[in-house]
Design a protein around this motif. Structure first.
Motif, short mmCIF file in Angstrom:
data_model
loop_
_atom_site.label_atom_id
_atom_site.label_comp_id
_atom_site.label_asym_id
_atom_site.label_seq_id
_atom_site.Cartn_x
_atom_site.Cartn_y
_atom_site.Cartn_z
N SER A 4 0.83 -1.21 0.00
CA SER A 4 0.00 0.00 0.00
C SER A 4 0.86 1.26 0.00
N ASP A 5 2.05 1.19 0.59
CA ASP A 5 2.97 2.33 0.56
C ASP A 5 3.51 2.56 -0.86
N LEU A 6 3.78 1.47 -1.57
CA LEU A 6 4.26 1.57 -2.95
C LEU A 6 3.20 2.19 -3.86
N LYS A 7 1.94 1.87 -3.62
CA LYS A 7 0.86 2.35 -4.48
C LYS A 7 0.66 3.86 -4.38
N GLN A 8 1.22 4.49 -3.38
CA GLN A 8 1.08 5.93 -3.21
C GLN A 8 2.24 6.69 -3.84
N LYS A 9 3.17 5.99 -4.44
CA LYS A 9 4.36 6.62 -5.00
C LYS A 9 4.23 6.78 -6.52
N GLU A 10 4.66 7.93 -7.00
CA GLU A 10 4.65 8.19 -8.43
C GLU A 10 5.92 7.64 -9.06
N VAL A 11 5.80 7.06 -10.25
CA VAL A 11 6.94 6.46 -10.95
C VAL A 11 7.40 7.43 -12.04
N ILE A 12 8.71 7.74 -12.02
CA ILE A 12 9.28 8.67 -12.99
C ILE A 12 10.45 8.00 -13.69
N ASN A 13 10.46 8.09 -15.01
CA ASN A 13 11.52 7.51 -15.83
C ASN A 13 12.66 8.51 -15.93
N ILE A 14 13.86 8.14 -15.48
CA ILE A 14 14.98 9.07 -15.51
C ILE A 14 15.58 9.23 -16.91
N CYS A 15 15.22 8.36 -17.85
CA CYS A 15 15.76 8.49 -19.22
C CYS A 15 15.20 9.73 -19.92
N ASP A 16 13.91 10.01 -19.71
CA ASP A 16 13.29 11.16 -20.37
C ASP A 16 12.52 12.05 -19.40
N CYS A 17 12.64 11.79 -18.11
CA CYS A 17 11.95 12.56 -17.05
C CYS A 17 10.43 12.53 -17.20
N LYS A 18 9.92 11.48 -17.80
CA LYS A 18 8.48 11.35 -18.02
C LYS A 18 7.83 10.73 -16.79
N ARG A 19 6.68 11.26 -16.41
CA ARG A 19 5.89 10.68 -15.33
C ARG A 19 5.08 9.53 -15.90
N LEU A 20 5.30 8.34 -15.37
CA LEU A 20 4.60 7.16 -15.89
C LEU A 20 3.28 6.93 -15.18
N GLY A 21 3.15 7.41 -13.97
CA GLY A 21 1.93 7.21 -13.20
C GLY A 21 2.26 6.67 -11.83
N TYR A 22 1.26 6.11 -11.19
CA TYR A 22 1.43 5.55 -9.85
C TYR A 22 1.42 4.02 -9.92
N VAL A 23 2.09 3.39 -8.98
CA VAL A 23 2.15 1.93 -8.93
C VAL A 23 0.72 1.40 -8.76
N GLY A 24 0.34 0.49 -9.65
CA GLY A 24 -0.99 -0.10 -9.57
C GLY A 24 -0.96 -1.49 -8.97
N ASP A 25 0.14 -2.20 -9.18
CA ASP A 25 0.24 -3.58 -8.71
C ASP A 25 1.72 -3.96 -8.65
N VAL A 26 1.99 -5.08 -8.05
CA VAL A 26 3.35 -5.60 -7.98
C VAL A 26 3.34 -7.07 -8.38
N ASP A 27 4.47 -7.55 -8.84
CA ASP A 27 4.62 -8.95 -9.23
C ASP A 27 5.67 -9.59 -8.32
N PHE A 28 5.27 -10.64 -7.61
CA PHE A 28 6.15 -11.34 -6.69
C PHE A 28 6.41 -12.75 -7.18
N ASP A 29 7.57 -13.29 -6.84
CA ASP A 29 7.86 -14.71 -7.04
C ASP A 29 7.32 -15.42 -5.80
N MET A 30 6.36 -16.28 -6.00
CA MET A 30 5.70 -16.95 -4.88
C MET A 30 6.63 -17.90 -4.14
#
Length: 86
Positions: A4-30
């Motif tokens: 839930s803490d990750l979902k409140q963070k905005e994701v920014i690409n440092i290659c072009d400084c573009k805002r990609l959005g906020y974390v919607g989900d995560v993928d874990f190795d079970m």
């Protein structure tokens, strides 16, 4: 840190400084419990009734830094979009 803490963070690409959005989900190795990737929903499309056409799946190795408010990633979006077209 909780998911839930990750979902409140905005994701920014440092290659072009573009805002990609906020974390919607995560993928874990079970088996190992390790974080494999974060998933950021792509921009909404008005003609498609605000349905999201694509999502950014950002592997853990492309995450540069997790800060208090943002997550910095290094992703070549052109190469990622080419993979989606195949």
């Amino acid at each position: 840190m909780r998911i839930s803490d990750l979902k409140q963070k905005e994701v920014i690409n440092i290659c072009d400084c573009k805002r990609l959005g906020y974390v919607g989900d995560v993928d874990f190795d079970m088996d190992t419990g390790c974080l494999l990737a974060i998933i950021v929903p792509g921009p909404g499309c008005f003609c498609g009734f605000l349905v999201r056409e694509k999502e950014y799946i950002i592997p853990f190795c492309d995450i540069c830094q997790v800060g208090r408010d943002i997550i910095l990633v290094k992703v070549d979006l052109e190469k990622a979009e080419e993979k989606c077209k195949i």
